[in-house]
Design an enzyme around this catalytic site. Structure first.
Site, PDB file in Angstrom:
ATOM      1  N   THR A  86     -57.908 114.911 -73.691  1.00 27.21           N
ATOM      2  CA  THR A  86     -57.861 116.369 -73.861  1.00 27.21           C
ATOM      3  C   THR A  86     -56.828 116.990 -72.924  1.00 27.21           C
ATOM      4  OG1 THR A  86     -60.185 116.371 -74.448  1.00 27.21           O
ATOM      5  CG2 THR A  86     -59.281 118.466 -73.741  1.00 27.21           C
ATOM      6  N   HIS A 121     -53.398 116.430 -74.220  1.00 27.66           N
ATOM      7  CA  HIS A 121     -53.098 117.388 -75.297  1.00 27.66           C
ATOM      8  C   HIS A 121     -52.710 118.743 -74.710  1.00 27.66           C
ATOM      9  CE1 HIS A 121     -54.434 114.441 -77.997  1.00 27.66           C
ATOM     10  NE2 HIS A 121     -55.711 114.743 -78.065  1.00 27.66           N
TER      11      HIS A 121
END
Ligand SMILES: [Zn+2]
Ligand SMILES: [Zn+2]
Length: 355
Positions: free
Chosen positions: A40, A43
């Site tokens: 995450t 990203h």
């Protein structure tokens, strides 16, 4: 304090000086002793399409996998004391919605995620609701303590409903050898899986070697095997196929392969997140196969944390899990950590509080 902040809606992040967080009456203030980089965070760093749509609050301190020490508690906090060593359950829930009131807090309708919806842990300090503070054994290695959160994802994928009966003595495939896939292999071995097959992209020798170290009996490169991949695994199970397939890559080919290599009546857990919608022949994949399918998101609160604690109590398991941490870098060099992940030279990277 120092913090890694996503300040602009573009790739990268800045290390800036900012005010230490002020805690509410039901929160604790935590000094970060170790943090780890999650997919995450990559990203968010890269500012991919997911991050562009998902991230509402900018500027934001990101990061959510953490180990730290409590340095202040709010007036209403009763279960946590100053000095406690903790990690963070990253789902911050309302405790009042339909899901929360029916024992499914991890899919709370009004959930906030630490480091995504509110300021996270890539900082010297962060604020956390008392309910989300998970007390650690003070002797637990800080790096290992920080990766309990993704280890909880692995446990949730293996045991979505407490049922271990399709793991012990059975054949299991893990598709995807990222950090959670690797940890999953170790969990399966601990729970008595008879044989574990692992498949991965194939470019990354480090991860393939780690898959063996975690206890996979057979590690196959999806790239090299190509069309033969499913047949190789089915042949290795006396033509039956695997009892359980755990999809952890988010690659549409791997999703199809998971169902193809599954024995009729078997189970699939899907954790990997796909970039876009995919086509799947439901007749062959699920209906005529009488397959049981679980969608996996997050981890059950707080069942998986107790399961993780139980697993880590065994020194050999803890030792194995710690080898998933391939690098420890100062948080001030977070860009180096992101580069290492990008070049696929790393599995889990732990950030140490050196600015
Ligand atoms: Zn994570
Ligand atoms: Zn809720």
């Amino acid at each position: 304090m120092n913090a890694v902040v996503k300040g602009k809606r573009q790739a990268g992040a800045d290390i800036i000086k900012t005010n230490a967080p002020k805690i509410k009456e039901s929160e604790v203030l935590v000094e970060v002793e170790a943090a780890s980089i999650c997919g995450t965070d990559v990203h968010i760093w890269n500012w991919n399409e997911w991050a562009q749509h998902r991230m509402k609050k900018i500027p934001l301190v990101f990061g959510h996998e953490v180990a730290g020490k409590v340095i202040e508690v709010g007036k209403n906090v009763t279960s946590i004391q100053v000095g406690d060593k903790i990690s963070a359950e990253t789902h911050i829930v309302d405790n009042t919605c339909y899901q929360c009131r029916t024992d499914r807090k991890h899919v709370c309708k009004n959930m906030e995620i630490l480091g995504v919806d509110r300021d996270g842990v890539f900082a010297e300090q962060f604020a956390l609701p008392e309910e989300n503070a998970w007390k650690n054994d003070p002797r637990l290695d800080l790096g290992v303590a920080s990766i309990q959160e993704p280890l909880g994802n692995a446990v949730q994928t293996v045991l979505p409903k407490d049922h271990v009966e399709d793991i012990a003595g059975k054949t299991i495939a893990v598709l995807g050898t990222g950090p959670i896939g690797l940890m999953t292999i170790a969990v399966l071995r601990e729970l008595g899986a008879a044989r574990v097959f692992a498949t991965g992209g194939g470019l990354n020798k480090i991860r393939m070697d780690l898959a063996k170290k975690m206890g996979a009996d057979m590690v196959l490169s999806a790239r090299e095997e190509g069309e033969r991949l499913v047949k190789t695994i089915v042949d290795a199970t006396d033509g039956n196929g695997v009892d359980v397939a755990l999809e952890m890559s988010g690659d549409p080919n791997a999703v199809r392969q998971a169902f193809e290599m599954l024995t009729p009546g078997g189970r699939v857990s899907l954790l990997g997140i796909l970039d876009k919608p995919m086509e799947l022949d439901l007749n062959a994949a699920m209906i005529f196969k009488s397959a049981t399918v679980f969608g996996i998101t997050g981890r059950r609160m707080f069942e998986t944390w107790y399961q993780v604690r139980g697993l880590l109590a065994k020194p050999s398991f803890k030792e194995k899990i710690s080898t998933v941490i391939t690098h420890r870098v100062p948080i001030g060099d977070i860009s180096k950590g992101m580069e290492l992940i990008g070049s696929k030279q790393a599995a889990k990277i732990v950030l140490e509080p050196k600015w």
